[in-house]
Motif scaffolding. Structure first.
Motif, PDB file in Angstrom:
ATOM      1  N   VAL A  75       0.848  -1.187   0.000  1.00  0.00           N
ATOM      2  CA  VAL A  75       0.000   0.000   0.000  1.00  0.00           C
ATOM      3  C   VAL A  75       0.885   1.238   0.000  1.00  0.00           C
ATOM      4  O   VAL A  75       2.012   1.218   0.483  1.00  0.00           O
ATOM      5  N   ALA A  76       0.345   2.299  -0.572  1.00  0.00           N
ATOM      6  CA  ALA A  76       0.994   3.604  -0.540  1.00  0.00           C
ATOM      7  C   ALA A  76       0.016   4.578   0.101  1.00  0.00           C
ATOM      8  O   ALA A  76      -1.171   4.578  -0.229  1.00  0.00           O
ATOM      9  N   THR A  77       0.508   5.383   1.025  1.00  0.00           N
ATOM     10  CA  THR A  77      -0.339   6.368   1.688  1.00  0.00           C
ATOM     11  C   THR A  77      -0.696   7.464   0.694  1.00  0.00           C
ATOM     12  O   THR A  77       0.188   8.091   0.115  1.00  0.00           O
ATOM     13  N   ILE A  78      -1.994   7.718   0.532  1.00  0.00           N
ATOM     14  CA  ILE A  78      -2.484   8.756  -0.361  1.00  0.00           C
ATOM     15  C   ILE A  78      -2.733  10.041   0.420  1.00  0.00           C
ATOM     16  O   ILE A  78      -2.393  11.130  -0.013  1.00  0.00           O
ATOM     17  N   GLU A  79      -3.329   9.914   1.587  1.00  0.00           N
ATOM     18  CA  GLU A  79      -3.546  11.070   2.470  1.00  0.00           C
ATOM     19  C   GLU A  79      -3.680  10.573   3.893  1.00  0.00           C
ATOM     20  O   GLU A  79      -4.035   9.437   4.138  1.00  0.00           O
ATOM     21  N   MET A  80      -3.357  11.479   4.830  1.00  0.00           N
ATOM     22  CA  MET A  80      -3.432  11.132   6.254  1.00  0.00           C
ATOM     23  C   MET A  80      -3.695  12.401   7.046  1.00  0.00           C
ATOM     24  O   MET A  80      -3.074  13.430   6.795  1.00  0.00           O
ATOM     25  N   LYS A  81      -4.633  12.318   7.978  1.00  0.00           N
ATOM     26  CA  LYS A  81      -4.919  13.431   8.880  1.00  0.00           C
ATOM     27  C   LYS A  81      -4.683  12.956  10.298  1.00  0.00           C
ATOM     28  O   LYS A  81      -5.181  11.904  10.700  1.00  0.00           O
ATOM     29  N   THR A  82      -3.908  13.706  11.050  1.00  0.00           N
ATOM     30  CA  THR A  82      -3.554  13.317  12.408  1.00  0.00           C
ATOM     31  C   THR A  82      -3.955  14.411  13.381  1.00  0.00           C
ATOM     32  O   THR A  82      -3.760  15.591  13.110  1.00  0.00           O
ATOM     33  N   THR A  83      -4.497  13.987  14.512  1.00  0.00           N
ATOM     34  CA  THR A  83      -4.822  14.896  15.603  1.00  0.00           C
ATOM     35  C   THR A  83      -4.059  14.432  16.838  1.00  0.00           C
ATOM     36  O   THR A  83      -4.099  13.252  17.191  1.00  0.00           O
ATOM     37  N   PHE A  84      -3.354  15.363  17.476  1.00  0.00           N
ATOM     38  CA  PHE A  84      -2.586  15.067  18.685  1.00  0.00           C
ATOM     39  C   PHE A  84      -3.398  15.537  19.891  1.00  0.00           C
ATOM     40  O   PHE A  84      -3.765  16.703  19.967  1.00  0.00           O
ATOM     41  N   MET A  85      -3.672  14.632  20.842  1.00  0.00           N
ATOM     42  CA  MET A  85      -4.497  14.955  21.994  1.00  0.00           C
ATOM     43  C   MET A  85      -3.702  15.302  23.246  1.00  0.00           C
ATOM     44  O   MET A  85      -4.089  16.179  23.990  1.00  0.00           O
ATOM     45  N   ARG A  86      -2.635  14.558  23.484  1.00  0.00           N
ATOM     46  CA  ARG A  86      -1.831  14.775  24.695  1.00  0.00           C
ATOM     47  C   ARG A  86      -0.414  14.304  24.438  1.00  0.00           C
ATOM     48  O   ARG A  86      -0.177  13.519  23.526  1.00  0.00           O
ATOM     49  N   PRO A  87       0.531  14.767  25.254  1.00  0.00           N
ATOM     50  CA  PRO A  87       1.912  14.297  25.097  1.00  0.00           C
ATOM     51  C   PRO A  87       1.996  12.782  25.282  1.00  0.00           C
ATOM     52  O   PRO A  87       1.323  12.218  26.153  1.00  0.00           O
ATOM     53  N   ALA A  88       2.801  12.160  24.458  1.00  0.00           N
ATOM     54  CA  ALA A  88       2.966  10.707  24.512  1.00  0.00           C
ATOM     55  C   ALA A  88       4.294  10.374  25.170  1.00  0.00           C
ATOM     56  O   ALA A  88       5.340  10.880  24.750  1.00  0.00           O
ATOM     57  N   GLU A  89       4.223   9.507  26.202  1.00  0.00           N
ATOM     58  CA  GLU A  89       5.426   9.110  26.937  1.00  0.00           C
ATOM     59  C   GLU A  89       5.394   7.619  27.223  1.00  0.00           C
ATOM     60  O   GLU A  89       4.326   7.009  27.264  1.00  0.00           O
ATOM     61  N   GLY A  90       6.570   7.043  27.445  1.00  0.00           N
ATOM     62  CA  GLY A  90       6.677   5.642  27.849  1.00  0.00           C
ATOM     63  C   GLY A  90       6.483   4.686  26.698  1.00  0.00           C
ATOM     64  O   GLY A  90       6.839   4.970  25.555  1.00  0.00           O
TER      65      GLY A  90
END
Length: 147
Positions: A75-90
């Motif tokens: 597969v090849a990525t055609i489009e992607m939308k990302t939403t960041f909610m909180r800092p990611a740790e661990g």
């Protein structure tokens, strides 16, 4: 249970991502964050989260119940939308899910959860199924299987 990736992806190997689930339109990846994964706030860099999401969703697209994921087309990525909610740790888990597919396209969603099960990021993406990828000079590049 940890398993081998069905394809060789050098960037994923470099980041230390691990495949923990793969089948029936779903995929799970994990990574235990290292210093090289962090931004200047000392939490996961957004690029690491987006890569986790992209790879989890791409594997979910390849893992549809209508085909053997080990021999499924790439597969090849055609489009992607990302939403960041909180800092990611661990230790992080990325869960990819195939929502719908056609003969040429896959529509997926993904989530990244931290070690406490808190949602850190969410994404949706569209992928195109490919047997080979045209590159410079119009030559075809085949998928790189694990050896």
């Amino acid at each position: 249970m940890k398993r081998d990736f069905p394809l060789r992806i050098p960037f994923v190997e470099h980041l230390g991502l691990e495949l923990w689930g793969f089948g029936d339109g779903k995929a799970e990846l994990r990574v235990d964050l290292q210093e090289s994964h962090l931004n200047s706030w000392e939490v996961a860099h957004g690029g690491v989260l987006m890569t986790l999401l992209d790879v989890a969703m791409a594997h979910a697209a390849r893992a549809s119940s209508s085909s053997d994921p080990m021999t499924a087309p790439g597969v090849a990525t055609i489009e992607m939308k990302t939403t960041f909610m909180r800092p990611a740790e661990g230790e992080l888990r990325a869960l990819g899910h195939l929502m719908h597919r056609t003969s040429t396209m896959a529509f997926c969603e993904g989530r990244v959860l931290d070690g406490h099960g808190e949602l850190c990021a969410h994404a949706t993406a569209t992928f195109k199924y490919l047997r080979a990828l045209p590159s410079r000079g119009r030559t075809l590049k085949n998928l790189q299987e694990k050896t």
